[in-house]
Design an enzyme around this catalytic site. Structure first.
Site, PDB file in Angstrom:
ATOM      1  N   THR A 726       1.214  -1.173   0.231  1.00 42.20           N
ATOM      2  CA  THR A 726      -0.231  -0.221   0.199  1.00 42.20           C
ATOM      3  C   THR A 726       1.336   0.782   0.253  1.00 42.20           C
ATOM      4  O   THR A 726       1.861   1.312   0.419  1.00 42.20           O
ATOM      5  CB  THR A 726      -0.823   0.188   1.702  1.00 42.20           C
ATOM      6  OG1 THR A 726       0.177   0.496   2.388  1.00 42.20           O
ATOM      7  CG2 THR A 726      -1.614  -1.486   1.592  1.00 42.20           C
ATOM      8  N   ASP A 727       0.159   2.154  -0.261  1.00 39.87           N
ATOM      9  CA  ASP A 727       0.987   4.020  -0.710  1.00 39.87           C
ATOM     10  C   ASP A 727       0.287   3.819   1.493  1.00 39.87           C
ATOM     11  O   ASP A 727      -0.145   2.944   1.888  1.00 39.87           O
ATOM     12  CB  ASP A 727       0.013   4.880  -0.680  1.00 39.87           C
ATOM     13  CG  ASP A 727       1.320   6.003  -1.145  1.00 39.87           C
ATOM     14  OD1 ASP A 727       1.956   6.118  -0.157  1.00 39.87           O
ATOM     15  OD2 ASP A 727       0.940   6.698  -2.215  1.00 39.87           O
TER      16      ASP A 727
END
Length: 941
Positions: A726-727
């Site tokens: 994920t970011d």
């Protein structure tokens, strides 16, 4: 393998800057500047060089930065009028630069110094040429705006250019910018020369000088279409909404729209860029087979100086049933340095997949397939999309290039653009499900294109995503418990990876899904995150702690460690030089190895859907093929050095305003042909093994929990065999429900393998929902094992594992890291407006630790709160010092200071709402060379 050689690194970066400069105008041959030229340099941009963008893509602590003015002053062939510089420096003392307050609030430009006509006239008497430098920042977390000082010039900037061009016979405007800006002022004020020099990193000024003095003939080409008006871009009406953005323009992004229906609205076309010499380009279609079209081209330098040219190939496909852009970029090559009258023959192979169309409606009889419709395909060759000439054609029978399965289709009805012949007012095409009526749009009488733009209904999703997930559930590996095997045994072929995974407990599997940071002490100081073997249990199994650092323009290390800052992505794309980019990134990879970094968070690969996206600087182009090829060149360079890139942001991260909330509504065709194609090229050409999803959602799902994105397309169709992360602090959702940062079970289900980031990997079960959802059966041990396999495969190929196996010895190669912390001041912590501090017993004697400050607050009053932070730093002004605030391990925001050279500085950040009660506060930063003077937690009235 390249060794880390800073001189060679700088040389390659300097060349990239020079080759990325895009010359738009050069009337009277004012450039290059002749030896002995006296220059009058104007513009506050001369004294505030934008070396890169804001945010994770630009916050690199550099040893030096060469501005354009610095380079001009050091030139032996060009002199700078210091009287003008002295006036600017006096004015700056009274009008200091506005550094903003963190990367989300930095002004897009600096206030310009007004100059009288008399001052400019006096300067003209002393000088031969005027150079005006216009500067604009760019950045994460904020979009450009259609305002003065952002996309448009300010009134003061306009007056400066007007007065300079009216006074000086020879004038040059240099655009030190991250994104394209409004250019109508060129026709209004008529400067002699105009050049985009972008943001060139620490060697930026040197590269620009090489073009100005003629050491290098400019060969950069625009990676975006520059239209006359911001309203002319097809996405203009559908960009920037706070809640939802409909991708009505569909596949007609940039030149694909303008060349089809609005060529008259283009000021500078895609692929355009002038040189100091002239070239003649010719070509022919050499061969057409089942998979590709091969074009032979000949390029001759017909001018009188050396230079490079970019040969560009475009395809015009028949409109057929699907409708297509009039031009599709299909291949390119850059010549060597050609002397006057020298020629070069170049063969360019264009895969048919680059110009195939995706049928998301079944109109062709092949739903969910990339196809070539039957008819004549024309081939164009030239040095821009507008100047490319037809050099032949080939007859194509209907061909299915790739049969896929429906994935990522929208769930909400809307209409998309579709070309309509100017000779037909209304037409109907057959859809497998229904008739789609296409109404002719209002025609522009000035437009010479053969088509106008109509609209058609977008096909909606027809498959059950839940049924797909259920039918593809991974099998569980039998749990054996610890049998004494380590990951080395897998690397050495003693056991297979599934045998190894069978040893891992449920808790081990859950911990492998969690990254830790920022600035985790388990990996290189100051980097973005650690993942892999972060717990004592995972360490016992021999799983290394893996390190990733922010990029893609250089290594961001928030502890003050210096690194090389590269040019921005758009500039690199403008070089159209794969070989040079690969060389530059091989040096970059060597620097990563030097700092024991397994993967850099880049390249950035999102499409320039609209000129106002604040993060366009980090990406490459409006074109998906160019984006994919340039990013593939970057990855190949990193791979040669033995490290990896994490391509991002997967996918459709096309605005920064409310990037984590605004829903994109996009057709499957647009996703397949535009927003996914660049990622597909990079992955298939390089074997890249790390991908980052976005903060945001499209078609009902946040990307971090989108099964079809992370599994169906990425892994099943493209054969990706790596990790998806994920970011930082991303959110996810179950379909039909709201997003939630705690919903990491949706990420597990989607095969988004790693959540970034946690403050403490072992103590997250009370924070995220993985264990709870596993307990009730919404996610399975088989899914956790599947994701763990991805992480472990990456670990086996990693730099960290090669070191662990003794295959790489960095004893003499790696730096000595200073992890000591010696505070030289007293820290004052103030809890204002009715609250007081209670430092827990174990922290009572020392609240300062080597990854920040920890303390408790009690008896808070309900309301909105801010944190005021006061520091002193010994670092220089090129150093970026992010300081993040967490409340009960919940990230509340980041303040970014610049180095203060020993002076005191203070910034304030909102930390949001607090209720009545007690809270645990963490102020996270790398304290080396930084003194934290004061922290104020205050309630806002």
């Amino acid at each position: 393998m390249f060794e880390l050689n800073e001189k060679n690194y700088a040389k390659a970066a300097r060349q990239a800057v020079a080759e990325g400069c895009v010359l738009l105008k050069n009337e009277g041959g004012v450039l290059p500047l002749v030896k002995g030229t006296k220059t009058a340099v104007f513009g506050i941009g001369a004294f505030y060089y934008y070396k890169g963008g804001l945010g994770s893509g630009g916050l690199v602590n550099t040893k030096y930065v060469v501005s354009i003015l610095d380079a001009l002053r050091k030139s032996e062939d060009i002199s700078v009028d210091e009287c003008i510089c002295e006036e600017y420096e006096k004015w700056i003392k009274e009008n200091p630069f506005d550094e903003g307050n963190g990367w989300g609030s930095v002004p897009w430009s600096q206030k310009e110094m007004p100059l009288s006509e008399e001052f400019i006239c006096e300067a003209e008497k002393r000088n031969d040429v005027a150079i005006v430098i216009i500067g604009r920042t760019a950045g994460e977390d904020q979009d450009n705006r259609a305002d003065e000082g952002s996309y448009y010039l300010t009134q003061t900037e306009r007056e400066l250019i007007k007065n300079v061009t009216e006074t000086f016979e020879k004038s040059v405007v240099l655009l030190n910018v991250g994104n394209i800006i409004d250019m109508k002022w060129v026709d209004e004020y008529k400067p002699s020369a105009v050049m985009y020099v972008w943001q060139g990193g620490q060697e930026g000024g040197n590269g620009v000088l090489d073009v100005l003095d003629g050491t290098v003939s400019p060969s950069g080409k625009l990676t975006d279409t520059i239209a006359y008006n911001i309203e002319d871009y097809p996405s203009a009406s559908y960009f920037g909404d706070a809640d939802k953005n409909y991708y009505v323009e569909d596949i007609y992004v940039g030149y694909k729209y303008f060349q089809t229906v609005a060529a008259d609205k283009v000021m500078y076309p895609f692929g355009f860029g002038m040189s100091y010499t002239d070239f003649e380009i010719s070509g022919s279609v050499k061969n057409v087979d089942e998979n590709s079209v091969v074009v032979d081209t000949a390029v001759k330098n017909t001018g009188d100086c050396e230079g490079k040219e970019v040969v560009q190939v475009y395809i015009e496909a028949p409109q057929g049933k699907l409708g297509k852009p009039v031009r599709t970029f299909a291949g390119y090559a850059k010549t060597k340095e050609l002397a006057a009258n020298e020629s070069e023959n170049i063969s360019i192979s264009c895969p048919k997949s680059y110009f195939a169309s995706y049928d998301d409606a079944g109109i062709t009889g092949h739903k969910s397939a990339f196809v070539l419709e039957a008819g004549e395909y024309k081939v164009y060759v030239g040095n821009s999309v507008a100047k490319a000439q037809c050099i032949g054609s080939f007859s194509q029978e209907f061909q299915v290039i790739e049969q896929l399965e429906e994935a990522l289709a929208p769930i909400e009805e809307f209409e998309r653009m579709h070309p309509v012949s100017e000779n037909i007012e209304e037409q109907t095409v057959e859809n497998s499900n229904e008739n789609i009526e296409i109404q002719s749009a209002e025609k522009n009488q000035k437009n010479s294109c053969e088509y106008s733009m109509g609209f058609e209904k977008v096909p909606l999703r027809t498959i059950s995503l839940s049924d797909r997930i259920e039918s593809e559930m991974p099998e569980e590996i039998l749990f054996t418990g610890d049998e004494g095997y380590s990951l080395k045994d897998v690397a050495n072929g003693k056991i297979d990876i599934d045998t190894f995974i069978g040893q891992l407990s449920d808790e081990d599997l859950m911990c492998l899904m969690r990254g830790e940071g920022m600035c985790s002490m388990k990996v290189t100081p100051g980097t973005a995150a650690a993942f892999g073997g972060l717990t004592p249990s995972l360490e016992r199994f021999g799983i290394p702690a893996l390190c990733c650092a922010d990029g893609p323009s250089g290594i961001r290390m928030d502890c003050g460690t210096k690194a090389f800052l590269l040019p921005i992505g758009t500039l690199l794309g403008a070089t159209f030089n794969d070989e040079l980019i690969g060389e530059l990134f091989e040096y970059f990879g060597a620097e990563m190895k030097y700092n024991r970094i397994d993967t850099i968070l880049g390249p950035g690969m999102n499409i320039h859907r609209h000129p106002l996206n604040g993060r366009n600087y980090e990406y490459i182009s409006e074109d998906t093929i160019l984006t994919g090829k340039i990013c593939a060149a970057e990855l190949k360079g990193l791979h040669r050095a033995g490290v990896e890139g994490t391509i991002k942001h997967f996918c459709a991260n096309n605005q920064e305003f409310r990037r984590a909330d605004a829903m994109g509504v996009i057709s499957e065709r647009a996703l397949r042909e535009i927003y996914l194609k660049c990622f597909e090229i990079a992955i298939k050409e390089t074997g890249c093994s790390s991908v980052m999803t976005t903060y945001g959602p499209f078609n009902g799902l946040w990307t971090s929990g989108n099964y079809d994105l992370c599994t169906t397309v990425l892994r099943k169709e493209w054969g990706f065999d790596g990790i998806v992360m994920t970011d930082w602090w991303a959110v996810a959702n179950w379909e039909g429900e709201k997003q939630d940062r705690k919903n990491r079970a949706a990420m597990v289900q989607a095969q988004n393998d790693i959540f970034m980031v946690c403050p403490d990997t072992e103590n997250e079960n009370a924070i995220d929902n993985i264990k709870a959802q596993y307990t009730i059966g919404n996610i399975t041990r088989g899914q956790l094992q599947r994701n763990a396999r991805n992480v472990l495969k990456f670990a086996l190929r990693s730099l960290a594992m090669q070191i662990k196996l003794g295959k790489i010895d960095l004893a003499e190669y790696a730096p000595e890291w200073d992890t000591s912390f010696r505070p030289d001041g007293e820290l004052e912590i103030i809890i204002a407006k009715g609250s007081h501090i209670e430092v827990s017993a174990e922290l009572a004697e020392k609240v300062l630790y080597d990854d920040g400050i920890y303390f408790n607050i009690a008896d808070t009053m309900a309301g909105d709160y801010s944190a005021v932070i006061n520091i002193t730093s010994q670092h220089n002004e090129y150093t970026q010092i992010p300081i993040s605030v967490f409340i009960d391990n919940d990230y509340r925001g980041t303040i970014t200071f610049q180095g203060t050279n020993g002076k005191e500085d203070e910034n304030e950040i909102s930390i949001g709402k607090l209720g009545e009660g007690e809270y645990y506060v963490r102020v996270a930063y790398r304290p080396h060379g930084i003194t934290m003077n004061k922290i104020v937690i205050k309630k806002n009235d």
